[in-house]
Motif scaffolding. Structure first.
Motif, PDB file in Angstrom:
ATOM      1  N   MET A  45       0.825  -1.203   0.000  1.00  0.00           N
ATOM      2  CA  MET A  45       0.000   0.000   0.000  1.00  0.00           C
ATOM      3  C   MET A  45       0.868   1.265   0.000  1.00  0.00           C
ATOM      4  SD  MET A  45      -2.894  -1.388  -0.009  1.00  0.00           S
ATOM      5  CE  MET A  45      -4.081  -2.536   0.690  1.00  0.00           C
ATOM      6  N   LEU A  46       1.899   1.255   0.829  1.00  0.00           N
ATOM      7  CA  LEU A  46       2.757   2.437   0.925  1.00  0.00           C
ATOM      8  C   LEU A  46       3.513   2.688  -0.378  1.00  0.00           C
ATOM      9  CD1 LEU A  46       4.122   1.953   4.549  1.00  0.00           C
ATOM     10  CD2 LEU A  46       2.386   3.575   3.763  1.00  0.00           C
ATOM     11  N   LEU A  47       3.805   1.628  -1.113  1.00  0.00           N
ATOM     12  CA  LEU A  47       4.432   1.795  -2.425  1.00  0.00           C
ATOM     13  C   LEU A  47       3.512   2.563  -3.365  1.00  0.00           C
ATOM     14  CD1 LEU A  47       6.775   1.153  -4.345  1.00  0.00           C
ATOM     15  CD2 LEU A  47       5.632  -1.009  -4.897  1.00  0.00           C
ATOM     16  N   VAL A  48       2.226   2.240  -3.308  1.00  0.00           N
ATOM     17  CA  VAL A  48       1.239   2.962  -4.122  1.00  0.00           C
ATOM     18  C   VAL A  48       1.194   4.428  -3.723  1.00  0.00           C
ATOM     19  CG1 VAL A  48      -1.229   3.167  -4.653  1.00  0.00           C
ATOM     20  CG2 VAL A  48      -0.149   0.912  -4.554  1.00  0.00           C
ATOM     21  N   LEU A  49       1.332   4.695  -2.411  1.00  0.00           N
ATOM     22  CA  LEU A  49       1.285   6.073  -1.917  1.00  0.00           C
ATOM     23  C   LEU A  49       2.381   6.928  -2.552  1.00  0.00           C
ATOM     24  CD1 LEU A  49      -0.157   7.968   0.075  1.00  0.00           C
ATOM     25  CD2 LEU A  49       1.487   7.255   1.812  1.00  0.00           C
ATOM     26  N   LEU A  50       3.516   6.314  -2.866  1.00  0.00           N
ATOM     27  CA  LEU A  50       4.612   7.043  -3.503  1.00  0.00           C
ATOM     28  C   LEU A  50       4.311   7.393  -4.954  1.00  0.00           C
ATOM     29  CD1 LEU A  50       7.650   4.969  -2.144  1.00  0.00           C
ATOM     30  CD2 LEU A  50       6.812   7.180  -1.299  1.00  0.00           C
ATOM     31  N   LEU A  51       3.343   6.691  -5.544  1.00  0.00           N
ATOM     32  CA  LEU A  51       3.083   6.843  -6.978  1.00  0.00           C
ATOM     33  C   LEU A  51       1.876   7.723  -7.291  1.00  0.00           C
ATOM     34  CD1 LEU A  51       3.641   3.107  -8.018  1.00  0.00           C
ATOM     35  CD2 LEU A  51       5.286   4.990  -8.127  1.00  0.00           C
ATOM     36  N   ILE A  52       1.132   8.130  -6.276  1.00  0.00           N
ATOM     37  CA  ILE A  52      -0.075   8.924  -6.509  1.00  0.00           C
ATOM     38  C   ILE A  52       0.065  10.289  -5.853  1.00  0.00           C
ATOM     39  CG2 ILE A  52      -1.536   6.871  -6.658  1.00  0.00           C
ATOM     40  CD1 ILE A  52      -2.503   7.461  -3.820  1.00  0.00           C
ATOM     41  N   ASP A  53      -0.792  11.220  -6.296  1.00  0.00           N
ATOM     42  CA  ASP A  53      -0.801  12.554  -5.706  1.00  0.00           C
ATOM     43  C   ASP A  53      -1.593  12.535  -4.404  1.00  0.00           C
ATOM     44  OD1 ASP A  53       0.601  13.644  -7.872  1.00  0.00           O
ATOM     45  OD2 ASP A  53      -1.252  13.905  -9.023  1.00  0.00           O
ATOM     46  N   ARG A  54      -1.131  13.293  -3.426  1.00  0.00           N
ATOM     47  CA  ARG A  54      -1.826  13.392  -2.145  1.00  0.00           C
ATOM     48  C   ARG A  54      -2.927  14.444  -2.250  1.00  0.00           C
ATOM     49  NH1 ARG A  54      -1.791  16.608   2.296  1.00  0.00           N
ATOM     50  NH2 ARG A  54      -2.153  15.655   4.345  1.00  0.00           N
ATOM     51  N   PRO A  55      -4.193  14.060  -2.069  1.00  0.00           N
ATOM     52  CA  PRO A  55      -5.280  15.031  -2.158  1.00  0.00           C
ATOM     53  C   PRO A  55      -5.334  15.901  -0.903  1.00  0.00           C
ATOM     54  CG  PRO A  55      -6.144  12.907  -1.524  1.00  0.00           C
ATOM     55  CD  PRO A  55      -4.683  12.704  -1.795  1.00  0.00           C
ATOM     56  N   VAL A  60     -13.532  16.758   7.928  1.00  0.00           N
ATOM     57  CA  VAL A  60     -14.483  15.656   7.784  1.00  0.00           C
ATOM     58  C   VAL A  60     -13.739  14.343   7.568  1.00  0.00           C
ATOM     59  CG1 VAL A  60     -16.377  14.728   6.408  1.00  0.00           C
ATOM     60  CG2 VAL A  60     -16.289  17.171   6.916  1.00  0.00           C
ATOM     61  N   PHE A  61     -12.689  14.394   6.781  1.00  0.00           N
ATOM     62  CA  PHE A  61     -11.879  13.193   6.529  1.00  0.00           C
ATOM     63  C   PHE A  61     -11.333  12.641   7.842  1.00  0.00           C
ATOM     64  CE2 PHE A  61      -7.794  11.138   5.942  1.00  0.00           C
ATOM     65  CZ  PHE A  61      -8.034  10.256   4.891  1.00  0.00           C
ATOM     66  N   TRP A  62     -10.759  13.510   8.674  1.00  0.00           N
ATOM     67  CA  TRP A  62     -10.131  13.041   9.905  1.00  0.00           C
ATOM     68  C   TRP A  62     -11.161  12.553  10.919  1.00  0.00           C
ATOM     69  CZ3 TRP A  62      -5.399  11.908   9.181  1.00  0.00           C
ATOM     70  CH2 TRP A  62      -4.602  12.657   8.314  1.00  0.00           C
ATOM     71  N   LEU A  63     -12.321  13.199  10.967  1.00  0.00           N
ATOM     72  CA  LEU A  63     -13.383  12.743  11.869  1.00  0.00           C
ATOM     73  C   LEU A  63     -13.899  11.366  11.452  1.00  0.00           C
ATOM     74  CD1 LEU A  63     -15.470  16.012  12.455  1.00  0.00           C
ATOM     75  CD2 LEU A  63     -14.164  14.724  14.167  1.00  0.00           C
ATOM     76  N   ALA A  64     -14.119  11.186  10.140  1.00  0.00           N
ATOM     77  CA  ALA A  64     -14.592   9.891   9.633  1.00  0.00           C
ATOM     78  C   ALA A  64     -13.550   8.809   9.888  1.00  0.00           C
ATOM     79  CB  ALA A  64     -14.906   9.991   8.148  1.00  0.00           C
ATOM     80  N   LEU A  65     -12.277   9.148   9.720  1.00  0.00           N
ATOM     81  CA  LEU A  65     -11.203   8.184   9.942  1.00  0.00           C
ATOM     82  C   LEU A  65     -11.147   7.768  11.414  1.00  0.00           C
ATOM     83  CD1 LEU A  65      -8.771   6.688   8.717  1.00  0.00           C
ATOM     84  CD2 LEU A  65      -7.371   8.666   9.329  1.00  0.00           C
ATOM     85  N   ALA A  66     -11.295   8.733  12.318  1.00  0.00           N
ATOM     86  CA  ALA A  66     -11.258   8.429  13.750  1.00  0.00           C
ATOM     87  C   ALA A  66     -12.413   7.513  14.149  1.00  0.00           C
ATOM     88  CB  ALA A  66     -11.311   9.728  14.555  1.00  0.00           C
ATOM     89  N   ALA A  67     -13.575   7.720  13.543  1.00  0.00           N
ATOM     90  CA  ALA A  67     -14.725   6.862  13.850  1.00  0.00           C
ATOM     91  C   ALA A  67     -14.581   5.489  13.217  1.00  0.00           C
ATOM     92  CB  ALA A  67     -16.012   7.533  13.356  1.00  0.00           C
ATOM     93  N   LEU A  68     -13.910   5.443  12.078  1.00  0.00           N
ATOM     94  CA  LEU A  68     -13.829   4.212  11.294  1.00  0.00           C
ATOM     95  C   LEU A  68     -12.838   3.201  11.852  1.00  0.00           C
ATOM     96  CD1 LEU A  68     -14.858   2.811   8.774  1.00  0.00           C
ATOM     97  CD2 LEU A  68     -13.220   4.106   7.423  1.00  0.00           C
ATOM     98  N   HIS A 177     -13.840  12.749   0.425  1.00  0.00           N
ATOM     99  CA  HIS A 177     -13.010  13.845   0.931  1.00  0.00           C
ATOM    100  C   HIS A 177     -11.527  13.600   0.709  1.00  0.00           C
ATOM    101  CE1 HIS A 177     -16.159  16.227   3.033  1.00  0.00           C
ATOM    102  NE2 HIS A 177     -16.800  15.075   2.982  1.00  0.00           N
ATOM    103  N   SER A 178     -11.190  12.658  -0.181  1.00  0.00           N
ATOM    104  CA  SER A 178      -9.804  12.455  -0.594  1.00  0.00           C
ATOM    105  C   SER A 178      -9.821  11.851  -1.996  1.00  0.00           C
ATOM    106  CB  SER A 178      -9.049  11.574   0.400  1.00  0.00           C
ATOM    107  OG  SER A 178      -9.675  10.320   0.563  1.00  0.00           O
ATOM    108  N   SER A 179      -9.433  10.578  -2.114  1.00  0.00           N
ATOM    109  CA  SER A 179      -9.521   9.851  -3.381  1.00  0.00           C
ATOM    110  C   SER A 179      -9.478   8.360  -3.070  1.00  0.00           C
ATOM    111  CB  SER A 179      -8.369  10.215  -4.324  1.00  0.00           C
ATOM    112  OG  SER A 179      -7.146   9.693  -3.846  1.00  0.00           O
ATOM    113  N   PRO A 180     -10.045   7.513  -3.954  1.00  0.00           N
ATOM    114  CA  PRO A 180     -10.074   6.066  -3.671  1.00  0.00           C
ATOM    115  C   PRO A 180      -8.705   5.447  -3.449  1.00  0.00           C
ATOM    116  CG  PRO A 180     -11.613   6.604  -5.422  1.00  0.00           C
ATOM    117  CD  PRO A 180     -10.819   7.849  -5.160  1.00  0.00           C
ATOM    118  N   LEU A 181      -7.752   5.735  -4.349  1.00  0.00           N
ATOM    119  CA  LEU A 181      -6.437   5.110  -4.220  1.00  0.00           C
ATOM    120  C   LEU A 181      -5.669   5.644  -3.010  1.00  0.00           C
ATOM    121  CD1 LEU A 181      -5.207   4.761  -7.915  1.00  0.00           C
ATOM    122  CD2 LEU A 181      -6.004   2.968  -6.364  1.00  0.00           C
TER     123      LEU A 181
END
Length: 287
Positions: A45-55, A60-68, A177-181
């Motif tokens: 997964m982290l390898l993919v992170l190096l290949l894509i743009d960070r949105p 809202v993203f961080w609140l949803a992540l904390a609940a998830l 609030h970000s992107s799928p990848l």
């Protein structure tokens, strides 16, 4: 049709990771099994992170992540415990309840009506669940349903399906609030990061973490391929249709259970799994 190929790949790799995890569950604790799935998938997964743009990420993203995060960990812990306790053919098919809940629950909460096609899909899924234990009809019409109550893995997987209906909704918030990848690339490494300190703090878990590196790496690779193909397919097609195709993993898991673990009553369980997938497809079409 690239999305279809990706969704089918996600289904196959999901069932493969389940088979490998079920084999490993005989040797390690449920906690370690969950940790392995996330930790060994993280490098891919982290390898993919190096290949894509960070949105850009908002509150809202961080609140949803904390609940998830706690819900996701709980769901996967129960998931792997379920497949350890019971046959794959009597656990994995219950995941077909998740899209049904995603269709029905919002309607119940918001007072909306379920369409005729959606209602048929819900009934079809219920019929498929019944058919999983249709051999128990000798005990009366209630026999197949009573069998669910007597099968611990089946009961746990119903809870998992309910949890996944919540995590799927929160996961959609993350994507919006970000992107799928980006979600695929960071989410599972975060889960591994949450679990790793807990595992390191316990001597037994520390020993289990390094005992089966080969099988653990295969689980991680299969799970990473599942997640990446899942989120990439979401970018290309409607989520409801993609999930309907991915739920063919119910059929694959039933077949693996028969071929690799000599699970019984494969004909009725396979019939039930196919009917559940058909019901999921009808639910998807109703959205």
């Amino acid at each position: 049709m690239l999305w279809f190929t990706l969704a089918l790949t996600s289904a196959l790799t999901m069932s493969a990771s389940d088979v490998l995890s079920k084999r490993l569950s005989r040797r390690v604790s449920d906690f370690t099994n969950v940790w392995i799935r996330f930790f060994y998938a993280a490098p891919f997964m982290l390898l993919v992170l190096l290949l894509i743009d960070r949105p850009p990420l908002d509150g809202v993203f961080w609140l949803a992540l904390a609940a998830l995060l706690p819900l996701e960990i709980t769901a996967w812990f129960l998931y792997l415990k379920a497949i350890r306790l019971s046959p794959l053919g009597l656990t994995i098919p219950f995941l077909g309840l998740t899209p049904v809940l995603l269709l029905v629950v919002p309607r119940l909460l918001l007072g909306e009506q379920v369409s005729a096609l959606g209602a048929v899909g819900v009934f079809t899924v219920a019929l498929g669940v019944y058919l999983l234990n249709v051999g128990r009809t000798s005990e009366g019409w209630w026999g197949p349903l009573a069998a669910i109550r007597s099968e611990p893995g089946s009961k746990l997987m119903i809870v998992v399906a309910a949890l996944f209906s919540v995590t799927a909704t929160l996961g959609k918030v993350l994507i919006l609030h970000s992107s799928p990848l980006f979600v695929a690339a960071v989410y599972f490494p975060l889960l591994a990061g949450v679990l790793t300190p807990v595992a390191l703090a316990r001597p037994r878990l520390r020993r289990e973490m390094i005992r089966y590196p080969g099988q653990s790496a295969l689980i991680g690779l299969a799970f990473a391929l599942m997640a990446l193909s899942h989120y990439y397919a979401i970018e290309l097609a409607q989520v409801a249709y993609m999930i309907a195709v991915k739920r063919t993993s119910l059929i694959f898991a039933t077949l693996w259970g028969w071929l690799l673990f000599k699970e019984e009553a494969v004909r009725e369980r396979l019939t039930g799994a196919v009917v559940i997938v058909l019901g999921v497809l009808l639910v998807a079409m109703a959205k």
